[in-house]
Design a protein around this motif. Sequence first.
Motif, PDB file in Angstrom:
ATOM      1  N   MET A   4       0.835  -1.205   0.000  1.00 55.67           N
ATOM      2  CA  MET A   4       0.000   0.000   0.000  1.00 55.67           C
ATOM      3  C   MET A   4       0.872   1.258   0.000  1.00 55.67           C
ATOM      4  SD  MET A   4      -2.879   1.392  -0.053  1.00 55.67           S
ATOM      5  CE  MET A   4      -4.062   0.107   0.270  1.00 55.67           C
ATOM      6  N   LEU A   5       1.908   1.237   0.837  1.00 56.90           N
ATOM      7  CA  LEU A   5       2.750   2.434   0.959  1.00 56.90           C
ATOM      8  C   LEU A   5       4.202   2.051   0.741  1.00 56.90           C
ATOM      9  CD1 LEU A   5       3.134   5.436   1.961  1.00 56.90           C
ATOM     10  CD2 LEU A   5       3.488   4.447   4.230  1.00 56.90           C
ATOM     11  N   GLU A   6       4.866   2.826  -0.101  1.00 52.48           N
ATOM     12  CA  GLU A   6       6.306   2.587  -0.278  1.00 52.48           C
ATOM     13  C   GLU A   6       7.057   3.903  -0.095  1.00 52.48           C
ATOM     14  OE1 GLU A   6       7.444   0.715  -3.928  1.00 52.48           O
ATOM     15  OE2 GLU A   6       9.515   0.470  -3.207  1.00 52.48           O
ATOM     16  N   VAL A   7       7.961   3.896   0.849  1.00 51.77           N
ATOM     17  CA  VAL A   7       8.789   5.084   1.118  1.00 51.77           C
ATOM     18  C   VAL A   7      10.203   4.705   0.712  1.00 51.77           C
ATOM     19  CG1 VAL A   7       9.723   6.548   2.975  1.00 51.77           C
ATOM     20  CG2 VAL A   7       7.328   5.804   3.058  1.00 51.77           C
ATOM     21  N   SER A   8      10.788   5.452  -0.245  1.00 43.28           N
ATOM     22  CA  SER A   8      12.150   5.081  -0.660  1.00 43.28           C
ATOM     23  C   SER A   8      13.121   6.246  -0.612  1.00 43.28           C
ATOM     24  CB  SER A   8      12.203   4.451  -2.059  1.00 43.28           C
ATOM     25  OG  SER A   8      11.034   4.585  -2.727  1.00 43.28           O
ATOM     26  N   GLY A   9      14.197   6.005   0.111  1.00 39.03           N
ATOM     27  CA  GLY A   9      15.292   6.988   0.188  1.00 39.03           C
ATOM     28  C   GLY A   9      14.837   8.366   0.608  1.00 39.03           C
ATOM     29  N   LEU A  10      13.904   8.429   1.572  1.00 37.80           N
ATOM     30  CA  LEU A  10      13.320   9.725   1.952  1.00 37.80           C
ATOM     31  C   LEU A  10      14.263  10.536   2.842  1.00 37.80           C
ATOM     32  CD1 LEU A  10      10.362  10.964   1.506  1.00 37.80           C
ATOM     33  CD2 LEU A  10      10.146  10.582   3.949  1.00 37.80           C
ATOM     34  N   ASN A  11      14.477  11.758   2.441  1.00 40.10           N
ATOM     35  CA  ASN A  11      15.273  12.708   3.252  1.00 40.10           C
ATOM     36  C   ASN A  11      14.479  13.984   3.377  1.00 40.10           C
ATOM     37  OD1 ASN A  11      18.147  11.561   3.484  1.00 40.10           O
ATOM     38  ND2 ASN A  11      17.606  11.244   1.331  1.00 40.10           N
ATOM     39  N   HIS A  12      14.529  14.602   4.572  1.00 40.43           N
ATOM     40  CA  HIS A  12      13.972  15.954   4.660  1.00 40.43           C
ATOM     41  C   HIS A  12      14.855  16.836   5.535  1.00 40.43           C
ATOM     42  CE1 HIS A  12      11.191  19.047   3.816  1.00 40.43           C
ATOM     43  NE2 HIS A  12      11.151  19.372   5.101  1.00 40.43           N
ATOM     44  N   PHE A  29      10.949   2.068   3.595  1.00 37.58           N
ATOM     45  CA  PHE A  29      10.168   0.942   4.121  1.00 37.58           C
ATOM     46  C   PHE A  29       8.869   0.833   3.329  1.00 37.58           C
ATOM     47  CE2 PHE A  29       6.845   3.310   6.349  1.00 37.58           C
ATOM     48  CZ  PHE A  29       7.462   4.535   6.596  1.00 37.58           C
ATOM     49  N   THR A  30       8.204  -0.299   3.513  1.00 37.56           N
ATOM     50  CA  THR A  30       6.897  -0.461   2.865  1.00 37.56           C
ATOM     51  C   THR A  30       5.876  -0.857   3.928  1.00 37.56           C
ATOM     52  OG1 THR A  30       7.369  -2.778   2.389  1.00 37.56           O
ATOM     53  CG2 THR A  30       7.813  -1.221   0.615  1.00 37.56           C
ATOM     54  N   GLU A  32       2.230  -3.031   3.932  1.00 36.79           N
ATOM     55  CA  GLU A  32       1.366  -3.846   3.075  1.00 36.79           C
ATOM     56  C   GLU A  32      -0.102  -3.489   3.311  1.00 36.79           C
ATOM     57  OE1 GLU A  32       2.830  -6.032   0.793  1.00 36.79           O
ATOM     58  OE2 GLU A  32       4.510  -4.865   1.573  1.00 36.79           O
ATOM     59  N   ALA A  33      -0.930  -3.741   2.297  1.00 34.03           N
ATOM     60  CA  ALA A  33      -2.374  -3.468   2.420  1.00 34.03           C
ATOM     61  C   ALA A  33      -2.944  -4.288   3.575  1.00 34.03           C
ATOM     62  CB  ALA A  33      -3.070  -3.821   1.119  1.00 34.03           C
ATOM     63  N   GLY A  34      -3.750  -3.673   4.398  1.00 35.42           N
ATOM     64  CA  GLY A  34      -4.395  -4.360   5.513  1.00 35.42           C
ATOM     65  C   GLY A  34      -3.539  -4.456   6.766  1.00 35.42           C
ATOM     66  N   GLU A  35      -2.356  -3.847   6.728  1.00 38.47           N
ATOM     67  CA  GLU A  35      -1.453  -3.923   7.875  1.00 38.47           C
ATOM     68  C   GLU A  35      -1.694  -2.739   8.830  1.00 38.47           C
ATOM     69  OE1 GLU A  35       3.098  -5.476   8.008  1.00 38.47           O
ATOM     70  OE2 GLU A  35       2.742  -3.740   6.747  1.00 38.47           O
ATOM     71  N   LEU A  36      -1.494  -2.978  10.136  1.00 39.27           N
ATOM     72  CA  LEU A  36      -1.496  -1.879  11.108  1.00 39.27           C
ATOM     73  C   LEU A  36      -0.055  -1.774  11.631  1.00 39.27           C
ATOM     74  CD1 LEU A  36      -4.073  -1.408  14.051  1.00 39.27           C
ATOM     75  CD2 LEU A  36      -1.931  -0.184  13.758  1.00 39.27           C
ATOM     76  N   ALA A  37       0.646  -0.790  11.130  1.00 35.57           N
ATOM     77  CA  ALA A  37       2.060  -0.639  11.503  1.00 35.57           C
ATOM     78  C   ALA A  37       2.219   0.603  12.362  1.00 35.57           C
ATOM     79  CB  ALA A  37       2.918  -0.515  10.254  1.00 35.57           C
ATOM     80  N   SER A  38       3.203   0.574  13.250  1.00 31.22           N
ATOM     81  CA  SER A  38       3.469   1.800  13.990  1.00 31.22           C
ATOM     82  C   SER A  38       4.937   2.169  13.868  1.00 31.22           C
ATOM     83  CB  SER A  38       3.043   1.688  15.449  1.00 31.22           C
ATOM     84  OG  SER A  38       3.783   0.710  16.078  1.00 31.22           O
ATOM     85  N   ILE A  39       5.139   3.476  13.981  1.00 36.71           N
ATOM     86  CA  ILE A  39       6.494   4.013  13.958  1.00 36.71           C
ATOM     87  C   ILE A  39       6.733   4.614  15.322  1.00 36.71           C
ATOM     88  CG2 ILE A  39       7.900   5.885  13.009  1.00 36.71           C
ATOM     89  CD1 ILE A  39       6.664   5.371  10.341  1.00 36.71           C
ATOM     90  N   VAL A  40       7.756   4.136  16.012  1.00 32.46           N
ATOM     91  CA  VAL A  40       8.031   4.667  17.340  1.00 32.46           C
ATOM     92  C   VAL A  40       9.427   5.279  17.331  1.00 32.46           C
ATOM     93  CG1 VAL A  40       8.904   2.461  18.270  1.00 32.46           C
ATOM     94  CG2 VAL A  40       7.938   4.113  19.824  1.00 32.46           C
ATOM     95  N   GLY A  41       9.529   6.421  17.982  1.00 31.61           N
ATOM     96  CA  GLY A  41      10.838   7.075  18.006  1.00 31.61           C
ATOM     97  C   GLY A  41      10.864   8.114  19.101  1.00 31.61           C
ATOM     98  N   PRO A  42      12.053   8.503  19.544  1.00 33.34           N
ATOM     99  CA  PRO A  42      12.138   9.491  20.617  1.00 33.34           C
ATOM    100  C   PRO A  42      11.594  10.850  20.188  1.00 33.34           C
ATOM    101  CG  PRO A  42      14.340   8.733  19.939  1.00 33.34           C
ATOM    102  CD  PRO A  42      13.352   8.052  19.048  1.00 33.34           C
ATOM    103  N   SER A  43      11.245  11.656  21.186  1.00 35.11           N
ATOM    104  CA  SER A  43      10.715  12.984  20.904  1.00 35.11           C
ATOM    105  C   SER A  43      11.715  13.785  20.070  1.00 35.11           C
ATOM    106  CB  SER A  43      10.453  13.680  22.239  1.00 35.11           C
ATOM    107  OG  SER A  43       9.861  14.905  21.994  1.00 35.11           O
ATOM    108  N   GLY A  44      11.186  14.433  19.027  1.00 30.72           N
ATOM    109  CA  GLY A  44      12.023  15.302  18.196  1.00 30.72           C
ATOM    110  C   GLY A  44      12.853  14.575  17.160  1.00 30.72           C
ATOM    111  N   CYS A  45      12.652  13.255  17.007  1.00 33.57           N
ATOM    112  CA  CYS A  45      13.524  12.517  16.072  1.00 33.57           C
ATOM    113  C   CYS A  45      13.112  12.721  14.619  1.00 33.57           C
ATOM    114  CB  CYS A  45      13.568  11.026  16.404  1.00 33.57           C
ATOM    115  SG  CYS A  45      12.119  10.102  15.885  1.00 33.57           S
ATOM    116  N   GLY A  46      11.899  13.207  14.384  1.00 34.07           N
ATOM    117  CA  GLY A  46      11.475  13.451  13.002  1.00 34.07           C
ATOM    118  C   GLY A  46      10.249  12.651  12.589  1.00 34.07           C
TER     119      GLY A  46
END
Length: 289
Positions: A4-12, A29-30, A32-46
């Motif tokens: 469903m989602l593909e993020v490649s070589g993302l920089n900001h 990262f990618t 997949e359709a129907g997936e529940l994914a989470s992104i965890v990271g420290p405060s201010g990491c982006g």
Amino acid sequence: MSTMLEVSGLNHRYGTGEKAHVAVNDLSFTVEAGELASIVGPSGCGKSTLLRCIAGLIKPTSGQVSLHGEAISSGVPDDLAVVFQDYSRSLFPWLSVAKNVEFPLRWRNLSRSERRTRAQDALDSVGLSGVGSKFPWQLSGGMQQRVSIARALASRPALLLMDEPFASVDAQTRFELEDLTRRVQRENGSTVLVVTHDIDESVYLSDRVLVLSKSPASIVADLPVGLPADRDQITTRESAEFVTLRGEVARLLHGGAPEAAAAASDAAEYDLAQQEAASDAAAEVRAKS
Ligand SMILES: Nc1ncnc2c1ncn2[C@@H]1O[C@H](COP(=O)(O)OP(=O)(O)OP(=O)(O)O)[C@@H](O)[C@H]1O
């Protein structure tokens, strides 16, 4: 499953020259359709920067984001919805709850009655069937965040992004909203990506946890969550699998930092605070049940 989602070589990077700040560093990262994914990271990491790049709200400095194979280049795609942390700023106080939920559908090619039906269905699915004629300010914070979720669901998005969606509600409501998110995701077969700084939440909610480094954000680990699909705020959080996984995420989050001593003490404080909050909330759930 399809991607469903593909993020490649993302920089900001914010700003230029000496004042430039790299917020996101070569993320790929990618989901997949129907997936529940989470992104965890420290405060201010982006994390929010990453989510805004995925949503098409800001243009990344470089790299690409694709939603079911189509590059997101300008603006928020029609089949993507975002739930933000601050419901008080994302709901219109002068519109009724039903009108708030219907609002984004005005730009769809839908009849008025179809818009109303969709809004009512979305409110039903978040347990707010009877409040359509009220105004957001007449509801509790948790109910207002449910309205925000209903508004996102009403557009039947291919991808639902949630940015710290439960950070502004009390611990008990947070548990209820986590369970609501899991139920709605399973009922609709939606693809959901949740950004959070809460380790326990990332594990409890997801099929998969992506762990980010300190700023600038890069991926440290991509962990499958092997917990059963049916989860319970008390027994799941007490299970050995949950405790092991949350420990692993905590170690990854805080390990390998250059300032190891400070990071270790930050990590200990952070984990203690999270454990205390979770055990307070679990005690409240027990007391009420
Ligand atoms: N518009 C902006 N202009 C300049 N710098 C910014 C901007 N937005 C964010 N930043 C910086 O980029 C870095 C990452 O911010 P971001 O909000 O993405 O982190 P985060 O992980 O979501 O933080 P938190 O968990 O505290 O919400 C921070 O150092 C922040 O100060």
